[in-house]
Design an enzyme around this catalytic site. Structure first.
Site, PDB file in Angstrom:
ATOM      1  CB  SER A 136      -7.565   3.481  46.639  1.00 27.37           C
ATOM      2  OG  SER A 136      -8.456   3.044  45.652  1.00 27.37           O
TER       3      SER A 136
HETATM    4  C1  LIG Z   1     -10.443   3.479  42.587  1.00 27.29           C
HETATM    5  S1  LIG Z   1     -10.113   2.535  41.174  1.00 27.29           S
HETATM    6  C2  LIG Z   1      -9.564   0.991  41.824  1.00 27.29           C
HETATM    7  C3  LIG Z   1      -8.353   1.091  42.703  1.00 27.29           C
HETATM    8  C4  LIG Z   1      -7.573  -0.170  42.829  1.00 27.29           C
HETATM    9  N1  LIG Z   1      -8.285  -1.286  43.393  1.00 27.29           N
HETATM   10  C5  LIG Z   1      -6.228   0.002  43.511  1.00 27.29           C
HETATM   11  O1  LIG Z   1      -5.486  -1.001  43.581  1.00 27.29           O
HETATM   12  O2  LIG Z   1      -5.881   1.097  43.977  1.00 27.29           O
HETATM   13  C6  LIG Z   1     -11.745   2.125  40.599  1.00 27.29           C
HETATM   14  C7  LIG Z   1     -11.759   1.349  39.313  1.00 27.29           C
HETATM   15  O3  LIG Z   1     -13.057   0.827  39.116  1.00 27.29           O
HETATM   16  C8  LIG Z   1     -13.265   0.711  37.721  1.00 27.29           C
HETATM   17  N2  LIG Z   1     -14.700   0.555  37.424  1.00 27.29           N
HETATM   18  C9  LIG Z   1     -15.682   1.501  37.312  1.00 27.29           C
HETATM   19  N3  LIG Z   1     -16.868   0.932  37.038  1.00 27.29           N
HETATM   20  C10 LIG Z   1     -16.640  -0.405  36.976  1.00 27.29           C
HETATM   21  C11 LIG Z   1     -17.473  -1.528  36.699  1.00 27.29           C
HETATM   22  N4  LIG Z   1     -18.791  -1.389  36.452  1.00 27.29           N
HETATM   23  N5  LIG Z   1     -16.893  -2.744  36.697  1.00 27.29           N
HETATM   24  C12 LIG Z   1     -15.569  -2.914  36.933  1.00 27.29           C
HETATM   25  N6  LIG Z   1     -14.735  -1.885  37.195  1.00 27.29           N
HETATM   26  C13 LIG Z   1     -15.262  -0.645  37.222  1.00 27.29           C
HETATM   27  C14 LIG Z   1     -12.650   1.978  37.158  1.00 27.29           C
HETATM   28  O4  LIG Z   1     -12.319   1.800  35.773  1.00 27.29           O
HETATM   29  C15 LIG Z   1     -11.443   2.164  38.083  1.00 27.29           C
HETATM   30  O5  LIG Z   1     -10.286   1.675  37.471  1.00 27.29           O
END
Ligand SMILES: C[S@@+](CC[C@H](N)C(=O)[O-])C[C@H]1O[C@@H](n2cnc3c(N)ncnc32)[C@H](O)[C@@H]1O
Length: 436
Positions: free
Chosen positions: A101
């Site tokens: 992010s």
């Molecule tokens: C924006 S990214 C996370 C960014 C991260 N926290 C960072 O350090 O920058 C969002 C993540 O959420 C995950 N995601 C989507 N749906 C999810 C779910 N139901 N449970 C867990 N993770 C999920 C995606 O695979 C993605 O990798």
């Protein structure tokens, strides 16, 4: 749920293969990274002043410490330290599935989270970088668990964490909807993926008095909310504009959308029926303008909650328009991606246009409404009246409050306001009065 078991040594070796391998170059690029990281933090400090979010000394120190470029292997240093997100995985159709992010959003959300040393923190949605920032904030006595639904992303987060020296972050591959009960309860939960509701597992796994930060879409409006658990339910506010990739596998809002002129003009996030033919006819009718008398000075950042105020109304929609539709004068919305609009049952519509300059140097501008259709004047007047009420009662107030109650809580036990019913919980947006 599977704990990711990649050996950190393998992980570091994998990463070395995509980074520089001569000592001289490594030293130079380390220096470059340090400088770029310092410059990025200075940018975030300016943004914090403009947007008024909290950036504690501890979060600033974590941002200065964690080597963000090690969480974006294969990406040029300048890109790794630019103040925007880095997409790390896309769907077959090209949409982003995962990203590291944008650092200013992470700083803003960590400000909302108020992590203290020694706490147990759960992060939902992994990229590695934010988990490393959290690891810095909880210190040696605390713990960080991060989970992702995608095995590849969880593996990647683990390798990056290992390469950056954060070997004691617990990385899991699991559906975040169910949290991580076996490692809880947690004093802090941070959700880093966009969601339409709050699953009950998150409330259950948060200690009483604990804090949760979660990017929620309410009537299409994406905000990061800071919530505390009190007497078994969540209460909080401080909604901050943000954008996230959507959560996979949870109950989405069943909102409506209507496309006009072959998709050039779209109304979305609505709840009531709307008829495309009637709306097209309305748009072909002369425009009615109404101005509210409510003005905004340059640099004021307090309009962020007007759309949430309007979202209480059952006839609320968001309007988006293609540039061609704007150029042809079909519609002139304030923001072509998502401008607040109202559609009445008779097919008349109203929306917010760009603010009208009130002085020669355009530093003071007025909020208004454009409307079309058989009842354009009435719907425009209703819209400007809401702008005036918001200005009088809420513009300088504490802003909206969000409470999250278990599903089945009777209406009589909820405060007055907008209710959003989800599978596990009932979310409630209310507007406490502003007391001078
Ligand atoms: C924006 S990214 C996370 C960014 C991260 N926290 C960072 O350090 O920058 C969002 C993540 O959420 C995950 N995601 C989507 N749906 C999810 C779910 N139901 N449970 C867990 N993770 C999920 C995606 O695979 C993605 O990798």
């Amino acid at each position: 749920m599977t704990a990711v078991t990649t050996d950190p040594a393998d992980a570091a070796a994998k990463l070395r293969s995509v980074t520089t391998d001569t000592t001289r170059e490594a030293t130079r690029s380390d220096q470059d990274a340090d400088e770029l990281r310092g410059a990025l933090v200075e940018q975030i400090i300016v943004q914090r002043e403009e947007q008024g979010f909290v950036l504690s000394r501890e979060v600033e120190a974590a941002l200065r410490t964690v080597p963000r470029h090690l969480f974006a292997p294969g990406v040029p240093l300048e890109t790794a330290y630019a103040n925007h997100s880095i997409v790390t995985k896309r769907s077959e159709r090209g949409g982003p599935l995962s990203s590291v992010s944008a650092p200013s959003i992470q700083a803003m959300m960590l400000g909302q989270l108020q992590v203290e040393p020694g706490q147990r923190v759960l992060e939902i949605g992994s990229g590695g970088y934010n988990a490393a920032l959290l690891r810095e904030l909880v210190g040696p006595e605390g713990s960080v668990t991060t989970l992702d639904i995608d095995q590849e992303i969880a593996d990647r987060a683990l390798s990056c964490l290992a390469a950056a020296g954060y070997r004691d972050v617990r990385v899991l591959c699991a559906n975040g909807e169910f949290g991580a009960a076996e490692y809880g309860p947690f004093e802090r939960i941070i959700v880093t993926v966009g969601t339409w509701g709050i699953p009950s597992a998150w409330v259950e796994q948060l200690v009483e008095g604990g804090r949760m930060v979660v990017p929620l879409w309410i009537k299409g409006l994406g905000r990061s909310w800071a919530l505390e658990r009190r007497n078994g339910y969540l209460i909080g506010g401080d909604p901050r504009t943000c954008g996230f990739v959507p959560m996979q596998g949870v109950d989405k809002n069943r909102s409506r959308s209507v496309s006009l002129h072959g998709g050039q003009v779209n109304f979305w996030a609505g709840e009531q029926q709307a008829d495309a033919t009637a709306l097209s006819e309305a748009l072909s009718m002369a425009r009615v303008e109404a101005w509210s008398g409510v003005t905004v000075r340059d640099g004021e950042k307090i309009l962020g909650n007007l759309d949430l105020w309007l979202a209480r109304l059952p006839e609320f929609w968001l309007l988006s328009a293609k540039q061609d539709a704007v150029d042809r004068g079909l519609v002139s919305p304030d923001w072509p991606m998502a401008t607040p609009a109202l559609i009445d049952r008779g097919g008349s519509l109203a929306y917010q246009p760009k603010l009208r300059p009130m002085n020669a140097d355009k530093t003071i501008r007025e909020l208004g409404v454009y409307a079309h259709g058989p009842h354009a004047a009435e719907v425009a007047e209703r819209f400007v009246e809401q702008i005036r009420i918001w200005d009088r009662d809420h513009r300088h107030g504490p802003g909206p409050r969000l409470t999250v109650h278990p599903a089945g809580t009777p209406d009589a036990d909820l405060p007055a306001g907008l209710v959003i019913d989800k599978r596990h919980t009932r979310m409630m947006v209310s507007w406490p009065e502003h007391v001078e």
